[in-house]
Scaffold this motif. Structure first.
Motif, PDB file in Angstrom:
ATOM      1  N   ALA A   1       0.855  -1.193   0.000  1.00 51.72           N
ATOM      2  CA  ALA A   1       0.000   0.000   0.000  1.00 51.72           C
ATOM      3  C   ALA A   1       0.894   1.247   0.000  1.00 51.72           C
ATOM      4  O   ALA A   1       1.892   1.294   0.716  1.00 51.72           O
ATOM      5  CB  ALA A   1      -0.906   0.005   1.219  1.00 51.72           C
ATOM      6  N   PRO A   2       0.561   2.238  -0.801  1.00 52.72           N
ATOM      7  CA  PRO A   2       1.397   3.451  -0.854  1.00 52.72           C
ATOM      8  C   PRO A   2       1.466   4.175   0.491  1.00 52.72           C
ATOM      9  O   PRO A   2       0.507   4.169   1.257  1.00 52.72           O
ATOM     10  CB  PRO A   2       0.674   4.338  -1.881  1.00 52.72           C
ATOM     11  N   THR A   3       2.593   4.761   0.753  1.00 57.44           N
ATOM     12  CA  THR A   3       2.784   5.569   1.952  1.00 57.44           C
ATOM     13  C   THR A   3       1.966   6.849   1.827  1.00 57.44           C
ATOM     14  O   THR A   3       1.995   7.509   0.798  1.00 57.44           O
ATOM     15  CB  THR A   3       4.272   5.936   2.114  1.00 57.44           C
ATOM     16  N   VAL A   4       1.236   7.178   2.855  1.00 54.57           N
ATOM     17  CA  VAL A   4       0.473   8.427   2.873  1.00 54.57           C
ATOM     18  C   VAL A   4       1.400   9.546   3.356  1.00 54.57           C
ATOM     19  O   VAL A   4       2.087   9.403   4.360  1.00 54.57           O
ATOM     20  CB  VAL A   4      -0.759   8.326   3.801  1.00 54.57           C
ATOM     21  N   ILE A   5       1.433  10.625   2.621  1.00 55.03           N
ATOM     22  CA  ILE A   5       2.158  11.832   3.041  1.00 55.03           C
ATOM     23  C   ILE A   5       1.078  12.770   3.593  1.00 55.03           C
ATOM     24  O   ILE A   5       0.152  13.141   2.896  1.00 55.03           O
ATOM     25  CB  ILE A   5       2.909  12.490   1.856  1.00 55.03           C
ATOM     26  N   TYR A   6       1.201  13.139   4.848  1.00 56.02           N
ATOM     27  CA  TYR A   6       0.120  13.808   5.580  1.00 56.02           C
ATOM     28  C   TYR A   6       0.111  15.336   5.455  1.00 56.02           C
ATOM     29  O   TYR A   6      -0.369  16.019   6.346  1.00 56.02           O
ATOM     30  CB  TYR A   6       0.209  13.430   7.061  1.00 56.02           C
ATOM     31  N   VAL A   7       0.593  15.873   4.372  1.00 63.32           N
ATOM     32  CA  VAL A   7       0.692  17.328   4.225  1.00 63.32           C
ATOM     33  C   VAL A   7      -0.659  18.010   4.398  1.00 63.32           C
ATOM     34  O   VAL A   7      -0.781  18.960   5.173  1.00 63.32           O
ATOM     35  CB  VAL A   7       1.309  17.702   2.857  1.00 63.32           C
ATOM     36  N   LYS A   8      -1.667  17.550   3.696  1.00 64.87           N
ATOM     37  CA  LYS A   8      -2.978  18.216   3.761  1.00 64.87           C
ATOM     38  C   LYS A   8      -3.556  18.185   5.173  1.00 64.87           C
ATOM     39  O   LYS A   8      -4.049  19.185   5.676  1.00 64.87           O
ATOM     40  CB  LYS A   8      -3.954  17.576   2.775  1.00 64.87           C
ATOM     41  N   GLN A   9      -3.491  17.015   5.822  1.00 64.74           N
ATOM     42  CA  GLN A   9      -4.050  16.898   7.165  1.00 64.74           C
ATOM     43  C   GLN A   9      -3.294  17.791   8.153  1.00 64.74           C
ATOM     44  O   GLN A   9      -3.898  18.473   8.983  1.00 64.74           O
ATOM     45  CB  GLN A   9      -3.986  15.446   7.656  1.00 64.74           C
ATOM     46  N   VAL A  10      -1.974  17.790   8.068  1.00 68.16           N
ATOM     47  CA  VAL A  10      -1.159  18.578   8.995  1.00 68.16           C
ATOM     48  C   VAL A  10      -1.360  20.072   8.759  1.00 68.16           C
ATOM     49  O   VAL A  10      -1.515  20.838   9.708  1.00 68.16           O
ATOM     50  CB  VAL A  10       0.330  18.176   8.903  1.00 68.16           C
ATOM     51  N   LEU A  11      -1.376  20.494   7.510  1.00 67.77           N
ATOM     52  CA  LEU A  11      -1.601  21.920   7.224  1.00 67.77           C
ATOM     53  C   LEU A  11      -2.976  22.370   7.707  1.00 67.77           C
ATOM     54  O   LEU A  11      -3.126  23.485   8.199  1.00 67.77           O
ATOM     55  CB  LEU A  11      -1.420  22.212   5.737  1.00 67.77           C
TER      56      LEU A  11
END
Length: 124
Positions: free
Chosen positions: A81-91
């Motif tokens: 499964a691809p790694t989720v990059i949490y930029v949107k959630q963190v911003l």
């Protein structure tokens, strides 16, 4: 990665990098007793966890074709499964204000490093 690549073989990988304006850096200097710790769920095993996965598979006798307990996918499907990059959630969280520190913690590091860091941050 030991026990994975044959001699002369390699892999291609990627990573995420971000920038922040100096006046927007979140430094953790105002952490105090009573602050709340928020955690985002992991999207799965990531690059530095696969040596452990290989050892567990070898010792357990499990196969990548075995169904993941409680799920409709195989263990192999879960691992790719691809790694989720949490930029949107963190911003989104940062935009609401009140964030005093941000850290990326993996596996058992959450319990050891975060506890030590927060205790250190609370020292006068």
């Amino acid at each position: 990665m030991p026990d994975f690549y044959a001699e002369g073989e390699c892999d291609l990988s990627g990573f995420a990098v971000g920038i922040v304006k100096k006046d927007s850096v979140i430094e953790g200097k105002s952490i105090k007793v009573g602050d709340v710790l928020i955690g985002l769920p992991s999207s799965g095993i990531h690059s530095n966890g696969f040596s452990l996965v290989r050892r567990v598979l070898k010792q357990s006798g499990l196969s990548l074709k075995d169904q993941l307990p409680g799920e409709t996918i195989t263990l192999g499907e879960a691992l790719i499964a691809p790694t989720v990059i949490y930029v949107k959630q963190v911003l989104d969280i940062i935009s609401k204000g009140g964030i005093k520190e941000i850290a990326t913690l993996q596996e058992a590091a959450f319990l050891t490093i975060s506890l030590e860091y927060f205790l250190m941050a609370l020292q006068p």
